[in-house]
Design a protein around this motif. Structure first.
Motif, PDB file in Angstrom:
ATOM      1  N   SER A   1       0.844  -1.193   0.000  1.00  8.93           N
ATOM      2  CA  SER A   1       0.000   0.000   0.000  1.00  8.93           C
ATOM      3  C   SER A   1       0.880   1.244   0.000  1.00  8.93           C
ATOM      4  CB  SER A   1      -0.910   0.026   1.226  1.00  8.93           C
ATOM      5  OG  SER A   1      -1.690   1.222   1.244  1.00  8.93           O
ATOM      6  N   ASN A   2       0.422   2.270  -0.711  1.00 12.48           N
ATOM      7  CA  ASN A   2       1.139   3.537  -0.721  1.00 12.48           C
ATOM      8  C   ASN A   2       0.418   4.595   0.122  1.00 12.48           C
ATOM      9  OD1 ASN A   2      -1.050   4.038  -2.360  1.00 12.48           O
ATOM     10  ND2 ASN A   2       0.142   4.909  -4.064  1.00 12.48           N
ATOM     11  N   LYS A   3      -0.290   4.135   1.157  1.00 10.45           N
ATOM     12  CA  LYS A   3      -1.066   5.057   1.987  1.00 10.45           C
ATOM     13  C   LYS A   3      -0.189   6.058   2.734  1.00 10.45           C
ATOM     14  CE  LYS A   3      -1.380   1.866   5.953  1.00 10.45           C
ATOM     15  NZ  LYS A   3      -2.329   1.189   6.849  1.00 10.45           N
ATOM     16  N   SER A   4       1.097   5.732   2.917  1.00  8.30           N
ATOM     17  CA  SER A   4       1.987   6.653   3.624  1.00  8.30           C
ATOM     18  C   SER A   4       2.888   7.445   2.683  1.00  8.30           C
ATOM     19  CB  SER A   4       2.855   5.884   4.626  1.00  8.30           C
ATOM     20  OG  SER A   4       3.688   4.959   3.951  1.00  8.30           O
TER      21      SER A   4
ATOM     22  N   THR B   1       5.362   3.047  -1.391  1.00  9.13           N
ATOM     23  CA  THR B   1       4.651   1.769  -1.323  1.00  9.13           C
ATOM     24  C   THR B   1       5.400   0.843  -0.380  1.00  9.13           C
ATOM     25  OG1 THR B   1       3.835   2.037  -3.582  1.00  9.13           O
ATOM     26  CG2 THR B   1       3.768  -0.174  -2.649  1.00  9.13           C
ATOM     27  N   ASP B   2       4.740   0.461   0.714  1.00 10.34           N
ATOM     28  CA  ASP B   2       5.349  -0.368   1.741  1.00 10.34           C
ATOM     29  C   ASP B   2       4.532  -1.631   1.955  1.00 10.34           C
ATOM     30  OD1 ASP B   2       7.485   1.471   2.354  1.00 10.34           O
ATOM     31  OD2 ASP B   2       6.011   2.712   3.392  1.00 10.34           O
ATOM     32  N   LEU B   3       4.988  -2.503   2.868  1.00 11.21           N
ATOM     33  CA  LEU B   3       4.359  -3.794   3.109  1.00 11.21           C
ATOM     34  C   LEU B   3       3.608  -3.779   4.436  1.00 11.21           C
ATOM     35  CD1 LEU B   3       7.234  -6.230   2.017  1.00 11.21           C
ATOM     36  CD2 LEU B   3       5.459  -5.152   0.617  1.00 11.21           C
ATOM     37  N   TYR B   4       2.376  -4.309   4.412  1.00 16.32           N
ATOM     38  CA  TYR B   4       1.509  -4.330   5.574  1.00 16.32           C
ATOM     39  C   TYR B   4       0.835  -5.696   5.693  1.00 16.32           C
ATOM     40  CZ  TYR B   4       1.891   0.765   5.083  1.00 16.32           C
ATOM     41  OH  TYR B   4       2.370   2.047   4.974  1.00 16.32           O
ATOM     42  N   TRP B   5       0.119  -5.909   6.800  1.00 18.52           N
ATOM     43  CA  TRP B   5      -0.673  -7.123   6.969  1.00 18.52           C
ATOM     44  C   TRP B   5      -1.966  -6.790   7.701  1.00 18.52           C
ATOM     45  CZ3 TRP B   5      -2.407  -9.044  11.619  1.00 18.52           C
ATOM     46  CH2 TRP B   5      -1.828  -8.511  12.781  1.00 18.52           C
TER      47      TRP B   5
ATOM     48  N   VAL C   1       2.465  -2.806  10.150  1.00 15.38           N
ATOM     49  CA  VAL C   1       3.481  -2.572   9.129  1.00 15.38           C
ATOM     50  C   VAL C   1       4.479  -3.719   9.150  1.00 15.38           C
ATOM     51  CG1 VAL C   1       5.267  -1.014   8.290  1.00 15.38           C
ATOM     52  CG2 VAL C   1       3.222  -0.085   9.403  1.00 15.38           C
ATOM     53  N   LEU C   2       4.772  -4.272   7.980  1.00  9.05           N
ATOM     54  CA  LEU C   2       5.794  -5.307   7.852  1.00  9.05           C
ATOM     55  C   LEU C   2       7.142  -4.724   7.453  1.00  9.05           C
ATOM     56  CD1 LEU C   2       3.662  -7.980   5.986  1.00  9.05           C
ATOM     57  CD2 LEU C   2       4.628  -8.236   8.276  1.00  9.05           C
ATOM     58  N   LEU C   3       7.111  -3.745   6.549  1.00  7.21           N
ATOM     59  CA  LEU C   3       8.355  -3.121   6.092  1.00  7.21           C
ATOM     60  C   LEU C   3       8.040  -1.750   5.535  1.00  7.21           C
ATOM     61  CD1 LEU C   3      11.424  -3.385   5.507  1.00  7.21           C
ATOM     62  CD2 LEU C   3      10.808  -4.248   3.239  1.00  7.21           C
ATOM     63  N   SER C   4       8.783  -0.753   6.014  1.00  6.82           N
ATOM     64  CA  SER C   4       8.660   0.606   5.509  1.00  6.82           C
ATOM     65  C   SER C   4      10.055   1.177   5.366  1.00  6.82           C
ATOM     66  CB  SER C   4       7.827   1.470   6.462  1.00  6.82           C
ATOM     67  OG  SER C   4       7.731   2.802   5.984  1.00  6.82           O
ATOM     68  N   ARG C   5      10.406   1.573   4.154  1.00  9.33           N
ATOM     69  CA  ARG C   5      11.722   2.139   3.902  1.00  9.33           C
ATOM     70  C   ARG C   5      11.684   2.885   2.581  1.00  9.33           C
ATOM     71  NH1 ARG C   5      15.717  -2.969   2.455  1.00  9.33           N
ATOM     72  NH2 ARG C   5      14.701  -3.669   0.524  1.00  9.33           N
ATOM     73  N   PRO C   6      12.728   3.670   2.255  1.00  7.88           N
ATOM     74  CA  PRO C   6      12.745   4.408   0.988  1.00  7.88           C
ATOM     75  C   PRO C   6      12.601   3.474  -0.208  1.00  7.88           C
ATOM     76  CG  PRO C   6      14.451   5.232   2.449  1.00  7.88           C
ATOM     77  CD  PRO C   6      13.895   3.998   3.099  1.00  7.88           C
ATOM     78  N   GLY C   7      12.036   3.995  -1.275  1.00  4.09           N
ATOM     79  CA  GLY C   7      11.744   3.185  -2.450  1.00  4.09           C
ATOM     80  C   GLY C   7      10.358   2.594  -2.336  1.00  4.09           C
ATOM     81  N   ASP C   8       9.987   1.757  -3.294  1.00  3.45           N
ATOM     82  CA  ASP C   8       8.672   1.116  -3.301  1.00  3.45           C
ATOM     83  C   ASP C   8       8.837  -0.388  -3.182  1.00  3.45           C
ATOM     84  OD1 ASP C   8       7.095   3.457  -3.579  1.00  3.45           O
ATOM     85  OD2 ASP C   8       7.578   3.536  -5.709  1.00  3.45           O
TER      86      ASP C   8
ATOM     87  N   TRP D   1      13.758  -9.055  -3.168  1.00  3.12           N
ATOM     88  CA  TRP D   1      14.251  -9.131  -1.802  1.00  3.12           C
ATOM     89  C   TRP D   1      13.419 -10.147  -1.024  1.00  3.12           C
ATOM     90  CZ3 TRP D   1      17.863  -5.765   0.864  1.00  3.12           C
ATOM     91  CH2 TRP D   1      18.512  -4.850   0.002  1.00  3.12           C
ATOM     92  N   LEU D   2      14.004 -10.686   0.052  1.00  3.02           N
ATOM     93  CA  LEU D   2      13.308 -11.585   0.966  1.00  3.02           C
ATOM     94  C   LEU D   2      13.243 -10.937   2.343  1.00  3.02           C
ATOM     95  CD1 LEU D   2      14.831 -15.051  -0.024  1.00  3.02           C
ATOM     96  CD2 LEU D   2      12.802 -13.905  -0.946  1.00  3.02           C
ATOM     97  N   LEU D   3      12.084 -11.056   2.979  1.00  4.77           N
ATOM     98  CA  LEU D   3      11.870 -10.457   4.293  1.00  4.77           C
ATOM     99  C   LEU D   3      11.491 -11.533   5.311  1.00  4.77           C
ATOM    100  CD1 LEU D   3      11.455  -8.037   6.225  1.00  4.77           C
ATOM    101  CD2 LEU D   3       9.099  -7.882   5.360  1.00  4.77           C
ATOM    102  N   PRO D   4      12.452 -12.029   6.100  1.00  2.00           N
ATOM    103  CA  PRO D   4      12.086 -12.908   7.223  1.00  2.00           C
ATOM    104  C   PRO D   4      11.280 -12.100   8.234  1.00  2.00           C
ATOM    105  CG  PRO D   4      14.444 -13.022   6.715  1.00  2.00           C
ATOM    106  CD  PRO D   4      13.898 -11.835   5.983  1.00  2.00           C
TER     107      PRO D   4
END
Length: 279
Positions: free
Chosen positions: A61-64, A67-71, A82-89, A120-123
């Motif tokens: 979602s790009n709500k912030s 575009t980051d990862l949520y659940w 939030v699962l992952l939020s950082r620069p870039g999409d 990328w992989l996100l444990p």
């Protein structure tokens, strides 16, 4: 957009685009024909991926802004997180069958020289790490059920092709498709890998070593009435492997100009109706 069947095949998560161009994720109960709106985040909340136990859905979602990862829980309860939020999409691709790792494609922030999209992989209990980084477009990463391998698409050869590589991010990769391929989807038992080549649906039998995979075999070919996408699979396969779930474009309506999307579950019956054969 990007329909995804639940692990038990009874529910469907899909991104629905409004006339205003916003998108949110809805969850359908297929037997009862009911649905709930899982997200109201907008403006682009898409790419659902089910947890193996069917209780959560991860998404992009790009709500912030970026575009980051949520659940969120699949019954809509609670706020999620939030699962992952950082620069870039960060564009979600899939969730590993052990529930421990997410695969996503990253569009690096502006100013990152020479890179397109990387995998990328996100444990869930550690920091993300790169699976495939290059100057080419790598995307559509799909974990093999049972683990061990990751299918993905790259244009390093000059056209899109499907590859399989160890899901650890190390080791050699095996080419799967021939003369073009995208939108890889595994069978639920991990023995077959489906992909699309234009309007053709192909399948490859994959054993313990993808390097010894069978030659691609044509399952069927449509007339172009079903949606395809270069960034994510626009279809799914039922857990029993007997049905394909496709998105059919019905065209614009005269009154609203909106596009109608139909979900086709009984693909082979629909194919026989659209493309009659003599044998």
């Amino acid at each position: 957009m990007a329909p995804r069947l639940s692990p038990d095949g009874r529910r469907l998560a899909v991104g629905i685009l409004t006339r205003e161009g916003n998108a949110d994720i809805w969850v359908y109960e297929l037997e009862r024909g009911t649905r709930i709106r899982l997200t109201t985040d907008g403006p682009q909340t898409i790419r659902p991926a089910w947890s193996p136990d069917g209780t959560r859905i991860a998404f992009s979602s790009n709500k912030s802004g970026n575009t980051d990862l949520y659940w969120k829980r699949t019954d809509g309860s609670g706020e999620g997180g939030v699962l992952l939020s950082r620069p870039g999409d960060q564009w979600l691709d899939s969730w590993s069958s052990d529930g421990q790792v997410l695969a996503f494609q990253e569009l690096p922030p502006d100013g990152t020289s020479g890179r397109a999209r990387d995998i990328w992989l996100l444990p869930l209990d550690a920091d993300p790490f790169p699976f495939r980084i290059s100057t080419f477009y790598e995307r559509q990463a799909r974990f093999r059920p049972g683990g061990g391998w990751l299918a993905y698409v790259s244009d390093e050869s000059g056209q899109n092709e499907v590859y399989v590589s160890p899901d650890s991010g190390s080791g050699s990769r095996a080419p799967i498709s021939i003369r073009g391929g995208s939108e890889p989807v595994w069978s639920s038992d991990g023995t077959e890998l489906f992909y699309r080549n234009g309007n053709k649906m192909m399948v490859v039998e994959v054993g313990a070593e993808p390097s010894a995979a069978s030659l691609p075999r044509l399952l069927f070919e449509s007339g172009g009435e079903f949606e395809t996408n270069r960034w994510m699979p626009y279809y799914d396969v039922s857990p029993d492997g007997e049905r394909f779930l496709m998105i059919r474009r019905a065209g614009a309506t005269e009154s609203t100009g909106a596009e109608q999307i139909h979900v086709v579950l009984n693909w082979f019956e629909e194919l026989e109706r659209l493309v009659p054969t003599d044998n």
